[in-house]
Design an enzyme around this catalytic site. Sequence first.
Site: not given
Ligand code: 5GP
Length: 114
Positions: A31, A93-94, A100-102
């Site tokens: 991330d 919070g997406q 995607h899985l964190h």
């Molecule tokens: P969400 O908030 O949708 O659950 O998570 C999206 C995640 O993607 C965030 O933790 C953010 O830091 C990560 N992210 C967004 N854009 C990029 C990118 O261009 N490259 C990488 N490696 N991570 C990204």
Amino acid sequence: MGSDCVFCKIVDGRIPAKRIAEDELYLCFADLNAQAPTHVLLVPKQHIASLAEIAPEQTELLGYLMAKAAEVAREAGLAKGYRVVINTGVDGGQTVDHLHLHLLGGRAMHWPPG
Ligand code: 5GP
Ligand code: ZN
């Protein structure tokens, strides 16, 4: 959809990322804005917008991603535990509309999450 999607661009190499593991079905990468000592994302290579968009024939893929998260956690040495999170939709919070899985680890997590 796919051609404009940040994670599709990472999957096909148009945007660079620190790639951790992959096969023909998924990619795991670091991330950009890490929230823990280990913070990686696992995505299906196929564009799926969110958990809410999962089709019945994709449930096996979901299980596969979960199992890969556990494998990456093992390889990252997260023996004390970790957290796997799937933010879904606006209230979830997406911020990137590609499933995607964190995988977060390397520190104690808080509960409840914010
Ligand atoms: P969400 O908030 O949708 O659950 O998570 C999206 C995640 O993607 C965030 O933790 C953010 O830091 C990560 N992210 C967004 N854009 C990029 C990118 O261009 N490259 C990488 N490696 N991570 C990204
Ligand atoms: Zn995508």
